[in-house]
Design an enzyme around this catalytic site. Structure first.
Site, PDB file in Angstrom:
ATOM      1  N   GLU A  52       0.834  -1.211   0.000  1.00 18.96           N
ATOM      2  CA  GLU A  52       0.000   0.000   0.000  1.00 18.96           C
ATOM      3  C   GLU A  52       0.872   1.265   0.000  1.00 18.96           C
ATOM      4  O   GLU A  52       0.526   2.259  -0.631  1.00 18.96           O
ATOM      5  CB  GLU A  52      -0.946  -0.026   1.205  1.00 18.96           C
ATOM      6  CG  GLU A  52      -2.041  -1.084   1.030  1.00 18.96           C
ATOM      7  CD  GLU A  52      -2.910  -1.230   2.260  1.00 18.96           C
ATOM      8  OE1 GLU A  52      -2.374  -1.665   3.290  1.00 18.96           O
ATOM      9  OE2 GLU A  52      -4.100  -0.881   2.196  1.00 18.96           O
TER      10      GLU A  52
ATOM     11  N   GLU B 247      -3.841  -9.392   3.585  1.00 18.19           N
ATOM     12  CA  GLU B 247      -4.604  -9.069   4.795  1.00 18.19           C
ATOM     13  C   GLU B 247      -5.726 -10.064   5.062  1.00 18.19           C
ATOM     14  O   GLU B 247      -6.042 -10.355   6.221  1.00 18.19           O
ATOM     15  CB  GLU B 247      -5.189  -7.652   4.680  1.00 18.19           C
ATOM     16  CG  GLU B 247      -4.179  -6.527   4.866  1.00 18.19           C
ATOM     17  CD  GLU B 247      -3.437  -6.134   3.609  1.00 18.19           C
ATOM     18  OE1 GLU B 247      -3.500  -6.892   2.607  1.00 18.19           O
ATOM     19  OE2 GLU B 247      -2.799  -5.070   3.600  1.00 18.19           O
TER      20      GLU B 247
HETATM   21  N1  3HC Z   1       4.386  -7.499  11.704  1.00 13.71           N
HETATM   22  C1  3HC Z   1       5.077  -7.876  12.803  1.00 13.71           C
HETATM   23  N2  3HC Z   1       5.928  -8.916  12.812  1.00 13.71           N
HETATM   24  C2  3HC Z   1       6.106  -9.563  11.652  1.00 13.71           C
HETATM   25  C3  3HC Z   1       5.435  -9.219  10.468  1.00 13.71           C
HETATM   26  C4  3HC Z   1       4.540  -8.123  10.521  1.00 13.71           C
HETATM   27  N3  3HC Z   1       3.879  -7.715   9.447  1.00 13.71           N
HETATM   28  N4  3HC Z   1       5.801 -10.055   9.502  1.00 13.71           N
HETATM   29  C5  3HC Z   1       6.690 -10.904  10.042  1.00 13.71           C
HETATM   30  N5  3HC Z   1       6.878 -10.596  11.341  1.00 13.71           N
HETATM   31  C6  3HC Z   1       7.800 -11.246  12.279  1.00 13.71           C
HETATM   32  C7  3HC Z   1       7.485 -12.698  12.506  1.00 13.71           C
HETATM   33  O1  3HC Z   1       6.566 -12.867  13.551  1.00 13.71           O
HETATM   34  C8  3HC Z   1       8.850 -13.255  12.849  1.00 13.71           C
HETATM   35  O2  3HC Z   1       9.101 -12.879  14.182  1.00 13.71           O
HETATM   36  P1  3HC Z   1       9.998 -13.825  15.117  1.00 13.71           P
HETATM   37  O3  3HC Z   1      11.323 -13.919  14.471  1.00 13.71           O
HETATM   38  O4  3HC Z   1       9.960 -13.161  16.422  1.00 13.71           O
HETATM   39  O5  3HC Z   1       9.278 -15.146  15.114  1.00 13.71           O
HETATM   40  C9  3HC Z   1       9.796 -12.436  11.973  1.00 13.71           C
HETATM   41  O6  3HC Z   1       9.061 -11.259  11.625  1.00 13.71           O
HETATM   42  C10 3HC Z   1      10.225 -13.119  10.697  1.00 13.71           C
HETATM   43  O7  3HC Z   1       9.058 -13.594  10.046  1.00 13.71           O
HETATM   44  P2  3HC Z   1       9.076 -14.970   9.261  1.00 13.71           P
HETATM   45  O8  3HC Z   1       9.656 -16.014  10.122  1.00 13.71           O
HETATM   46  O9  3HC Z   1       7.716 -15.180   8.719  1.00 13.71           O
HETATM   47  O10 3HC Z   1      10.123 -14.619   8.121  1.00 13.71           O
HETATM   48  P3  3HC Z   1      10.145 -15.011   6.595  1.00 13.71           P
HETATM   49  O11 3HC Z   1      11.356 -14.417   6.028  1.00 13.71           O
HETATM   50  O12 3HC Z   1       9.885 -16.479   6.428  1.00 13.71           O
HETATM   51  O13 3HC Z   1       8.862 -14.294   5.925  1.00 13.71           O
HETATM   52  C11 3HC Z   1       7.353 -12.477   5.477  1.00 13.71           C
HETATM   53  C12 3HC Z   1       8.791 -12.904   5.872  1.00 13.71           C
HETATM   54  C13 3HC Z   1       7.047 -12.973   4.049  1.00 13.71           C
HETATM   55  C14 3HC Z   1       7.270 -10.989   5.552  1.00 13.71           C
HETATM   56  C15 3HC Z   1       6.349 -13.157   6.440  1.00 13.71           C
HETATM   57  O14 3HC Z   1       6.761 -12.903   7.761  1.00 13.71           O
HETATM   58  C16 3HC Z   1       4.941 -12.675   6.308  1.00 13.71           C
HETATM   59  O15 3HC Z   1       4.212 -13.175   5.468  1.00 13.71           O
HETATM   60  N6  3HC Z   1       4.540 -11.705   7.137  1.00 13.71           N
HETATM   61  C17 3HC Z   1       3.196 -11.215   7.189  1.00 13.71           C
HETATM   62  C18 3HC Z   1       2.899 -10.369   5.991  1.00 13.71           C
HETATM   63  C19 3HC Z   1       1.516  -9.770   6.115  1.00 13.71           C
HETATM   64  O16 3HC Z   1       0.556 -10.464   6.332  1.00 13.71           O
HETATM   65  N7  3HC Z   1       1.421  -8.465   5.961  1.00 13.71           N
HETATM   66  C20 3HC Z   1       0.176  -7.791   6.061  1.00 13.71           C
HETATM   67  C21 3HC Z   1      -0.006  -7.292   7.438  1.00 13.71           C
HETATM   68  S1  3HC Z   1      -1.608  -6.603   7.675  1.00 13.71           S
HETATM   69  C22 3HC Z   1      -1.487  -5.065   7.003  1.00 13.71           C
HETATM   70  O17 3HC Z   1      -0.512  -4.739   6.398  1.00 13.71           O
HETATM   71  C23 3HC Z   1      -2.660  -4.199   7.245  1.00 13.71           C
HETATM   72  C24 3HC Z   1      -2.664  -2.986   6.387  1.00 13.71           C
HETATM   73  O18 3HC Z   1      -3.438  -3.208   5.255  1.00 13.71           O
HETATM   74  C25 3HC Z   1      -3.194  -1.805   7.117  1.00 13.71           C
END
Ligand code: 3HC
Ligand code: NAI
Length: 706
Positions: A110, A130
């Site tokens: 975004e 999301e």
């Molecule tokens: N917020 C906070 N913590 C996050 C995060 C996020 N968005 N994404 C990942 N983390 C944390 C994980 O909990 C993990 O923490 P830890 O080491 O303490 O366990 C660490 O970051 C590493 O994450 P992964 O083990 O998953 O690392 P990868 O490299 O395998 O993957 C990633 C990275 C592809 C970014 C994956 O973490 C992921 O898919 N994250 C979520 C992405 C997501 O859903 N984003 C949308 C959020 S909602 C949003 O944006 C709302 C908006 O529209 C207003």
């Protein structure tokens, strides 16, 4: 290059006439409060800087931005909000370029959509996931994405939550350019300088014309509405996504943004969001077994699989798919041929579906080496045994492994129920033994229970977790007991379902109630799918040791005695006509159930769907609490991950332990005590639940303290 200022989470620097803003918030540059306020300040600094003409947004480390900070959801909001920051970026008078590498997800994408131009490295991944967290893109994504790429493509992205590559993003119009290297700074600067040379203006996504064809947009929205009401009827946020896109079509941009905000807040407040976010963090926590902190994994370069049956073949495919060479051992040539054919069948299906070429299949199968001799395992770093579920057979196999495997090889068993401590104790190297409990089909199902025997060494367990990562499985640490975490709990709620069936509920009503709760299938459908003979064999094996005072429902035995084993025989609890997979209720099964009720002298009564689920869930939660109490599962969250990934538990409810906290442990305990009045032997409240209720504590509190 003159670095002008440095801030904690967002860095500012000036490169020639370009103001470079780098989000640097490890591990994934999530957009927490500090990042938001510093990002806003950086854009402001760029806008007012007299010597810069453009802004370049970057992410430090492996990714652009992984999204909003998920840990902030459910907490009081801290300004500035992400939508505000995005609006601020978009309003910049100077062209803003986002240079994406790694992932740009959710709020991260975004931010990029609010920028005026986008370039991404060829291996970048973009997405609006999301929906997988029970949310909708709430920082303008539902308004900007459709304007940029049209309603149909935007809805597909937002409703699937899938990540797309740079090539697809370019074809959709989500990005403008694909960079040739993954040096986001160099590529972004070159691209921005090109834009400046061409006098490219600040180009705002809010003005993009992707919704100009109103008829096509309306058709896409209606199609999405119909699809959502069918395929994701249990979920709250998908329909809100459709509503938000409708608002994008019908309202001026700023009104649409306000509408998106309201819908986003509704999603944020929903228990589904809490359940899905719980599942997200639980599966990440589950990977961090204590042994993975203590020890380094052993190197796994080649693997052996013993047994080429249902599980052995599936495990072999999972290993081959992870790029490993696999030796498959069977007891004779005919069984080996059958095992190899099972492996090939998986790839043939992919070829038939156009998802694999003949050459790709040949390349993969070149890594599969079948043999009837254990000596073929002398170089294997890891061997996974998947032979018949019989202690004597397993011990004989392990004796062979002990003989042929090199020192340091990890020796794993895929047993469902057997005592792995006993298997380990039967050989000369018990410290190398571990349980790797895959689920069927093993190349598809995500769960991997890593079962830890008493004598196992920490690096063997660390190796198991490392292997799970290579196989893209979701690992959960389990202790040794009959059925480990999942199958042990399953046996209990399955028994509760049998009790209800004998007491008057039809299997069809129970299955429906369980599906309505959100499981993809009910317990009787599962039994028909897996094959009734499997459970029957287990029941016969245990008959001698079963507590005669415990209630035992014989209906499934009566059905199996007729040779009705479910889908594979065309008949089980359901009737499957013409080889179909969708069963119909079977009046003859209902007659068998009636006869069994009479034999057991039970006067059938009616059950509401609500009571069915209260009993089903109370049985599941109670046994799961026992499993936690005994340390078979380290924490309640490990049970949740097990059930979400191995037993079809609806992810939006977080898992049985999260669900118990949601409805309230006191109310679950009250149910158990009520049911115990009829059958106190079956319904014994778990000490853990009683204790937590007395202390007014939740199961979640045990996740934090573990
Ligand atoms: N917020 C906070 N913590 C996050 C995060 C996020 N968005 N994404 C990942 N983390 C944390 C994980 O909990 C993990 O923490 P830890 O080491 O303490 O366990 C660490 O970051 C590493 O994450 P992964 O083990 O998953 O690392 P990868 O490299 O395998 O993957 C990633 C990275 C592809 C970014 C994956 O973490 C992921 O898919 N994250 C979520 C992405 C997501 O859903 N984003 C949308 C959020 S909602 C949003 O944006 C709302 C908006 O529209 C207003
Ligand atoms: P299966 O009967 O389909 O396959 C077992 C295979 O082992 C057969 O092909 C047989 O020829 C081979 N075999 C038997 N003895 C052997 C020996 N001494 N050496 C080499 N090969 C030998 O059984 P399935 O379903 O694959 O189960 C295997 C194991 O996996 C069991 O321990 C079972 O409990 C476990 N399991 C099964 C699941 C399922 O859903 N089927 C799920 C998870 C675990």
């Amino acid at each position: 290059m003159t670095p002008e200022a440095s801030a904690d989470a967002v860095r500012q620097a000036v490169h020639g006439r370009v103001f470079v803003v780098t989000v640097d918030n490890p591990p994934v540059n999530a957009l927490g409060a500090q990042v938001r306020s510093q990002l806003r300040a950086a854009i402001e600094a760029a806008d007012t800087h007299p010597e810069v003409d453009a802004v370049l947004l970057l992410g430090a480390g492996r990714n652009f931005i992984g999204g909003a900070d998920i840990r902030e959801f459910g907490k009081p909001p801290v300004p500035p909000s992400l939508p505000e920051v995005c609006n601020y970026i978009e309003a910049s008078a100077k062209p803003v370029v986002a240079a994406i590498h790694g992932v740009a997800l959710g709020g991260g994408l975004e931010v990029a959509l609010a920028a005026h131009y986008r370039i991404a490295s060829s291996d970048a991944k973009l997405g609006l996931p999301e929906v997988t967290l029970g949310l909708l893109p709430g920082a303008g994504g539902t308004q900007r994405a459709p304007r940029l790429i049209g309603a149909k493509a935007a809805l597909d992205l937002m409703l699937s939550g899938r990540q797309i590559g740079a090539k697809e993003a370019r074809a959709l119009g989500l990005i403008d350019e694909i960079a040739t290297t993954d040096d986001a700074l160099a590529e972004g600067l070159a691209y921005t300088q090109g834009l400046l040379a061409a006098r490219a203006p600040a180009r705002r996504t809010r003005d993009a014309q992707g919704l100009a064809d109103r008829t096509a947009s309306r058709t896409a929205i209606e199609a999405a509405r119909t699809e959502v009401s069918k395929s994701t009827r249990h979920l709250f946020s998908p329909m809100k996504i459709v509503d938000a896109v409708q608002a994008a079509l019908e309202m001026p941009f700023d009104d649409g943004l306000c509408h998106e905000r309201q819908l986003f807040l509704q999603c944020l407040d929903s228990p589904q969001r809490a359940g899905l976010v719980h599942a997200f963090f639980a599966e990440r926590e589950a990977r961090k077994a204590p042994e993975t902190r203590k020890a380094k994994p052993r190197a796994i370069r080649s693997v052996g699989v013993i047994g080429g049956g249902t599980m052995g073949a599936g495990i072999a495919v999972a290993l081959l798919d992870a790029g490993l060479p696999v030796a498959m051992i069977e007891r004779d040539d005919a069984s080996l041929l059958r095992g190899e054919a099972l492996v090939e069948k998986v790839y043939d299906r992919l070829i038939a579906g156009g998802r694999m070429s003949l050459q790709e299949k040949a390349d993969i199968l070149a890594r599969l080496h079948g043999s009837t001799s254990y000596d073929a395992l002398d170089k294997a770093d890891l061997v996974i045994e998947a032979v018949f579920e019989d202690m004597a057979v397993k011990k004989a196999v392990f004796a062979e492994l002990d003989r042929v495997c090199k020192p340091g090889a990890v020796l794993a068993t895929n047993t469902s129920y057997l005592d792995i401590d006993a298997i380990a104790a039967s050989i000369s190297r018990p410290a190398d033994v571990v349980g790797l409990h895959f689920f069927s089909p093993a190349n598809v199902m995500k769960l991997l229970e890593v079962v830890v025997p008493a004598q196992s060494s920490a690096d063997v367990i660390a190796t198991a977790f490392d292997l799970a990562k290579k196989l893209r499985k979701v690992p959960v640490r389990a202790g040794v007991c009959d059925g480990f975490i999942g199958n042990r709990v399953l046996a209990i709620y399955r028994a509760a379902a049998d009790h209800m069936m004998e007491d008057g509920a039809s299997p069809y009503q129970i299955d429906r109630a369980v599906r309505d709760f959100g499981f993809p299938m009910g317990p009787f459908q599962v039994s028909d799918l897996a094959g009734g003979d499997i459970g029957w064999a287990t029941r016969k094996r245990r008959a001698a040791t079963r507590d005669p005072k415990l209630r035992y429902v014989q209906i499934a035995d009566r059905i199996c005695e007729r040779g009705w084993f479910g889908q594979k025989t065309g008949r089980g609890f359901y009737l499957y006509t013409d080889g179909g997979r969708t069963g119909k209720p079977d009046p003859e099964v209902e007659a068998i159930i009636d006869a069994e009720r009479k034999r057991a002298e039970i006067t059938p009564r009616t059950f509401t769907d609500d009571e069915i689920m209260r009993r089903y869930m109370a049985a599941m939660i109670n046994e799961a609490a026992n499993v936690v109490h005994e340390g078979i599962a380290l924490r309640p969250l490990d049970v949740d991950v097990t059930f979400v990934h191995g037993y079809g538990f609806p992810r939006h409810r977080g898992g049985p332990m999260k669900y118990a906290d949601t409805v309230g442990l006191a109310s679950v305990l009250a149910d158990i005590r009520e049911f115990a009045q009829e059958d106190p032997l079956f319904w014994k409240p778990s000490t853990l639940i009683v204790d937590l209720v007395e202390r007014g504590a939740t199961l979640a509190s045990l996740n934090q303290s573990a």
